[in-house]
Design a protein around this motif. Structure first.
Motif, PDB file in Angstrom:
ATOM      1  N   ALA A 104       0.839  -1.211   0.000  1.00  0.00           N
ATOM      2  CA  ALA A 104       0.000   0.000   0.000  1.00  0.00           C
ATOM      3  C   ALA A 104       0.870   1.256   0.000  1.00  0.00           C
ATOM      4  CB  ALA A 104      -0.934  -0.019   1.209  1.00  0.00           C
ATOM      5  N   ARG A 105       1.928   1.282   0.800  1.00  0.00           N
ATOM      6  CA  ARG A 105       2.821   2.439   0.816  1.00  0.00           C
ATOM      7  C   ARG A 105       3.533   2.622  -0.515  1.00  0.00           C
ATOM      8  NH1 ARG A 105       3.624   0.348   5.794  1.00  0.00           N
ATOM      9  NH2 ARG A 105       5.576  -0.659   5.218  1.00  0.00           N
ATOM     10  N   ALA A 106       3.993   1.524  -1.103  1.00  0.00           N
ATOM     11  CA  ALA A 106       4.690   1.610  -2.393  1.00  0.00           C
ATOM     12  C   ALA A 106       3.759   2.104  -3.495  1.00  0.00           C
ATOM     13  CB  ALA A 106       5.276   0.252  -2.759  1.00  0.00           C
ATOM     14  N   ALA A 107       2.535   1.621  -3.517  1.00  0.00           N
ATOM     15  CA  ALA A 107       1.575   2.056  -4.545  1.00  0.00           C
ATOM     16  C   ALA A 107       1.193   3.524  -4.367  1.00  0.00           C
ATOM     17  CB  ALA A 107       0.332   1.172  -4.501  1.00  0.00           C
ATOM     18  N   ALA A 108       0.962   3.957  -3.136  1.00  0.00           N
ATOM     19  CA  ALA A 108       0.614   5.361  -2.888  1.00  0.00           C
ATOM     20  C   ALA A 108       1.786   6.275  -3.233  1.00  0.00           C
ATOM     21  CB  ALA A 108       0.204   5.545  -1.438  1.00  0.00           C
ATOM     22  N   ARG A 109       2.996   5.864  -2.912  1.00  0.00           N
ATOM     23  CA  ARG A 109       4.190   6.658  -3.241  1.00  0.00           C
ATOM     24  C   ARG A 109       4.362   6.758  -4.750  1.00  0.00           C
ATOM     25  NH1 ARG A 109       7.787   3.640  -0.856  1.00  0.00           N
ATOM     26  NH2 ARG A 109       7.250   4.437   1.189  1.00  0.00           N
ATOM     27  N   ALA A 110       4.163   5.646  -5.451  1.00  0.00           N
ATOM     28  CA  ALA A 110       4.301   5.661  -6.911  1.00  0.00           C
ATOM     29  C   ALA A 110       3.225   6.519  -7.556  1.00  0.00           C
ATOM     30  CB  ALA A 110       4.228   4.237  -7.452  1.00  0.00           C
ATOM     31  N   PRO A 118       6.674   2.368 -14.139  1.00  0.00           N
ATOM     32  CA  PRO A 118       6.276   1.595 -15.333  1.00  0.00           C
ATOM     33  C   PRO A 118       5.140   0.631 -14.987  1.00  0.00           C
ATOM     34  CG  PRO A 118       8.656   1.484 -14.999  1.00  0.00           C
ATOM     35  CD  PRO A 118       8.070   2.184 -13.813  1.00  0.00           C
ATOM     36  N   GLY A 119       4.027   0.754 -15.685  1.00  0.00           N
ATOM     37  CA  GLY A 119       2.876  -0.106 -15.437  1.00  0.00           C
ATOM     38  C   GLY A 119       1.878   0.528 -14.495  1.00  0.00           C
ATOM     39  N   GLY A 120       2.200   1.680 -13.914  1.00  0.00           N
ATOM     40  CA  GLY A 120       1.281   2.388 -13.041  1.00  0.00           C
ATOM     41  C   GLY A 120       1.563   2.133 -11.565  1.00  0.00           C
ATOM     42  N   ALA A 121       0.811   2.835 -10.737  1.00  0.00           N
ATOM     43  CA  ALA A 121       0.998   2.750  -9.289  1.00  0.00           C
ATOM     44  C   ALA A 121       0.611   1.377  -8.747  1.00  0.00           C
ATOM     45  CB  ALA A 121       0.209   3.850  -8.602  1.00  0.00           C
ATOM     46  N   SER A 122      -0.407   0.747  -9.358  1.00  0.00           N
ATOM     47  CA  SER A 122      -0.809  -0.601  -8.911  1.00  0.00           C
ATOM     48  C   SER A 122       0.315  -1.600  -9.137  1.00  0.00           C
ATOM     49  CB  SER A 122      -2.054  -1.065  -9.652  1.00  0.00           C
ATOM     50  OG  SER A 122      -3.151  -0.266  -9.304  1.00  0.00           O
ATOM     51  N   GLY A 125       2.744  -1.485  -6.344  1.00  0.00           N
ATOM     52  CA  GLY A 125       2.262  -2.224  -5.178  1.00  0.00           C
ATOM     53  C   GLY A 125       2.468  -3.715  -5.334  1.00  0.00           C
ATOM     54  N   TYR A 126       2.138  -4.247  -6.499  1.00  0.00           N
ATOM     55  CA  TYR A 126       2.339  -5.680  -6.749  1.00  0.00           C
ATOM     56  C   TYR A 126       3.818  -6.053  -6.723  1.00  0.00           C
ATOM     57  CZ  TYR A 126      -2.544  -6.463  -8.055  1.00  0.00           C
ATOM     58  OH  TYR A 126      -3.908  -6.591  -8.040  1.00  0.00           O
ATOM     59  N   ALA A 127       4.671  -5.163  -7.244  1.00  0.00           N
ATOM     60  CA  ALA A 127       6.110  -5.450  -7.315  1.00  0.00           C
ATOM     61  C   ALA A 127       6.757  -5.488  -5.934  1.00  0.00           C
ATOM     62  CB  ALA A 127       6.810  -4.415  -8.184  1.00  0.00           C
ATOM     63  N   SER A 128       6.160  -4.826  -4.958  1.00  0.00           N
ATOM     64  CA  SER A 128       6.777  -4.778  -3.625  1.00  0.00           C
ATOM     65  C   SER A 128       6.452  -6.005  -2.763  1.00  0.00           C
ATOM     66  CB  SER A 128       6.342  -3.510  -2.896  1.00  0.00           C
ATOM     67  OG  SER A 128       4.966  -3.574  -2.609  1.00  0.00           O
ATOM     68  N   MET A 129       5.595  -6.897  -3.258  1.00  0.00           N
ATOM     69  CA  MET A 129       5.223  -8.096  -2.487  1.00  0.00           C
ATOM     70  C   MET A 129       5.964  -9.318  -3.004  1.00  0.00           C
ATOM     71  SD  MET A 129       1.126  -7.689  -1.964  1.00  0.00           S
ATOM     72  CE  MET A 129       0.693  -7.043  -3.551  1.00  0.00           C
ATOM     73  N   THR A 130       6.091 -10.333  -2.150  1.00  0.00           N
ATOM     74  CA  THR A 130       6.686 -11.592  -2.583  1.00  0.00           C
ATOM     75  C   THR A 130       5.709 -12.321  -3.497  1.00  0.00           C
ATOM     76  OG1 THR A 130       5.857 -12.733  -0.619  1.00  0.00           O
ATOM     77  CG2 THR A 130       8.085 -11.847  -0.494  1.00  0.00           C
ATOM     78  N   GLY A 131       6.217 -13.299  -4.230  1.00  0.00           N
ATOM     79  CA  GLY A 131       5.432 -13.973  -5.258  1.00  0.00           C
ATOM     80  C   GLY A 131       4.147 -14.610  -4.787  1.00  0.00           C
ATOM     81  N   TRP A 132       4.184 -15.389  -3.728  1.00  0.00           N
ATOM     82  CA  TRP A 132       2.978 -16.102  -3.313  1.00  0.00           C
ATOM     83  C   TRP A 132       1.949 -15.173  -2.681  1.00  0.00           C
ATOM     84  CZ3 TRP A 132       1.480 -16.359   1.776  1.00  0.00           C
ATOM     85  CH2 TRP A 132       2.437 -16.030   2.729  1.00  0.00           C
ATOM     86  N   VAL A 133       2.399 -14.049  -2.100  1.00  0.00           N
ATOM     87  CA  VAL A 133       1.447 -13.071  -1.560  1.00  0.00           C
ATOM     88  C   VAL A 133       0.844 -12.269  -2.711  1.00  0.00           C
ATOM     89  CG1 VAL A 133       1.187 -11.068  -0.041  1.00  0.00           C
ATOM     90  CG2 VAL A 133       2.660 -12.948   0.636  1.00  0.00           C
ATOM     91  N   VAL A 145      -4.223   7.647  -2.573  1.00  0.00           N
ATOM     92  CA  VAL A 145      -4.675   6.678  -1.569  1.00  0.00           C
ATOM     93  C   VAL A 145      -4.630   5.288  -2.203  1.00  0.00           C
ATOM     94  CG1 VAL A 145      -6.562   5.931  -0.084  1.00  0.00           C
ATOM     95  CG2 VAL A 145      -6.171   8.364  -0.462  1.00  0.00           C
ATOM     96  N   ALA A 146      -3.859   4.411  -1.601  1.00  0.00           N
ATOM     97  CA  ALA A 146      -3.737   3.036  -2.104  1.00  0.00           C
ATOM     98  C   ALA A 146      -4.314   2.075  -1.067  1.00  0.00           C
ATOM     99  CB  ALA A 146      -2.279   2.697  -2.369  1.00  0.00           C
ATOM    100  N   THR A 147      -5.105   1.138  -1.560  1.00  0.00           N
ATOM    101  CA  THR A 147      -5.696   0.114  -0.696  1.00  0.00           C
ATOM    102  C   THR A 147      -5.293  -1.253  -1.229  1.00  0.00           C
ATOM    103  OG1 THR A 147      -7.573   1.548  -0.226  1.00  0.00           O
ATOM    104  CG2 THR A 147      -7.831  -0.789   0.270  1.00  0.00           C
ATOM    105  N   VAL A 148      -4.752  -2.083  -0.346  1.00  0.00           N
ATOM    106  CA  VAL A 148      -4.315  -3.433  -0.710  1.00  0.00           C
ATOM    107  C   VAL A 148      -5.080  -4.424   0.166  1.00  0.00           C
ATOM    108  CG1 VAL A 148      -2.378  -5.027  -0.850  1.00  0.00           C
ATOM    109  CG2 VAL A 148      -2.033  -2.604  -1.359  1.00  0.00           C
ATOM    110  N   THR A 149      -5.693  -5.411  -0.481  1.00  0.00           N
ATOM    111  CA  THR A 149      -6.405  -6.476   0.233  1.00  0.00           C
ATOM    112  C   THR A 149      -5.763  -7.804  -0.138  1.00  0.00           C
ATOM    113  OG1 THR A 149      -8.449  -5.198   0.145  1.00  0.00           O
ATOM    114  CG2 THR A 149      -8.646  -7.547   0.640  1.00  0.00           C
ATOM    115  N   VAL A 150      -5.380  -8.578   0.888  1.00  0.00           N
ATOM    116  CA  VAL A 150      -4.718  -9.872   0.673  1.00  0.00           C
ATOM    117  C   VAL A 150      -5.462 -10.937   1.481  1.00  0.00           C
ATOM    118  CG1 VAL A 150      -2.559 -11.159   0.834  1.00  0.00           C
ATOM    119  CG2 VAL A 150      -2.498  -8.704   0.421  1.00  0.00           C
ATOM    120  N   THR A 151      -5.770 -12.072   0.844  1.00  0.00           N
ATOM    121  CA  THR A 151      -6.371 -13.184   1.582  1.00  0.00           C
ATOM    122  C   THR A 151      -5.263 -13.990   2.249  1.00  0.00           C
ATOM    123  OG1 THR A 151      -6.329 -14.582  -0.370  1.00  0.00           O
ATOM    124  CG2 THR A 151      -8.356 -13.366   0.033  1.00  0.00           C
TER     125      THR A 151
END
Length: 183
Positions: A104-110, A118-122, A125-133, A145-151
């Motif tokens: 969420a912080r990485a996406a909001a900062r971007a 490259p590829g947008g702020a979303s 956010g995806y790039a800052s997480m590990t693969g399985w997450v 404002v970035a919102t991240v929801t993870v199961t």
């Protein structure tokens, strides 16, 4: 002297008399040093030695106890395994929550920087997480404002967690066109 007790070499009462019995050595079994052989007054006490049979019965009892301990351990093992899985589940939930906050912080900062990611702020956010997450996440960004929801993955079969939602807000820099209108 058939019924009177004799003193053995240790000072304890020994056998029952000349015709066998427990022998000398205080009835301590084979470790007494005189379990087999002749007693002080010459009587043979080999096969009739009660100390030997007591030592043998103690060995059998210890063998039974070892089996009992194994059964008790098998009864305790599912509880121990469940406690370990619960600890793993809690650690996994904490890790997923940390990853969601970082994304969420990485996406909001971007989203709020002058240089677009490259590829947008979303994508940031995806790039800052590990693969399985990353495969379990949903990132949405709008106006700094970035919102991240993870199961959260389920480790313990009957213990279910709600998805983790983290939000981060960064200040949006003013546009260059707004600065020209200022007096």
């Amino acid at each position: 002297m058939r019924g009177h007790r004799q003193l053995g070499s240790t000072g304890r009462t020994g056998g029952r008399g000349r015709d066998g019995g427990r022998g000398f050595g205080g009835g301590r079994g084979c470790e007494g040093g005189r379990a087999f052989g002749r007693t002080q007054n010459g009587a043979q006490n080999g096969a009739q030695n009660g100390a030997h049979s007591r030592a043998h019965s103690r060995a059998r009892r210890r063998a039974r106890d070892r089996g009992q301990v194994a059964i008790e351990y098998l009864g305790f093992l599912p509880i121990l395994l469940l406690a370990a899985l619960a600890g793993l589940q809690l650690g996994l939930a904490a890790y997923v929550a940390q990853q969601a906050g970082t994304a969420a912080r990485a996406a909001a900062r971007a989203d709020t920087t002058d240089e677009p990611f490259p590829g947008g702020a979303s994508a940031a956010g995806y790039a800052s997480m590990t693969g399985w997450v990353r495969g379990r996440a949903d990132v949405s960004v709008s106006g700094g404002v970035a919102t991240v929801t993870v199961t959260i993955p389920q480790v313990v079969p009957f213990w279910d967690f709600d998805p983790v939602t983290k939000t981060a807000t960064m200040p949006v820099p003013p546009d260059a066109s707004d600065e020209e209108d200022l007096p």
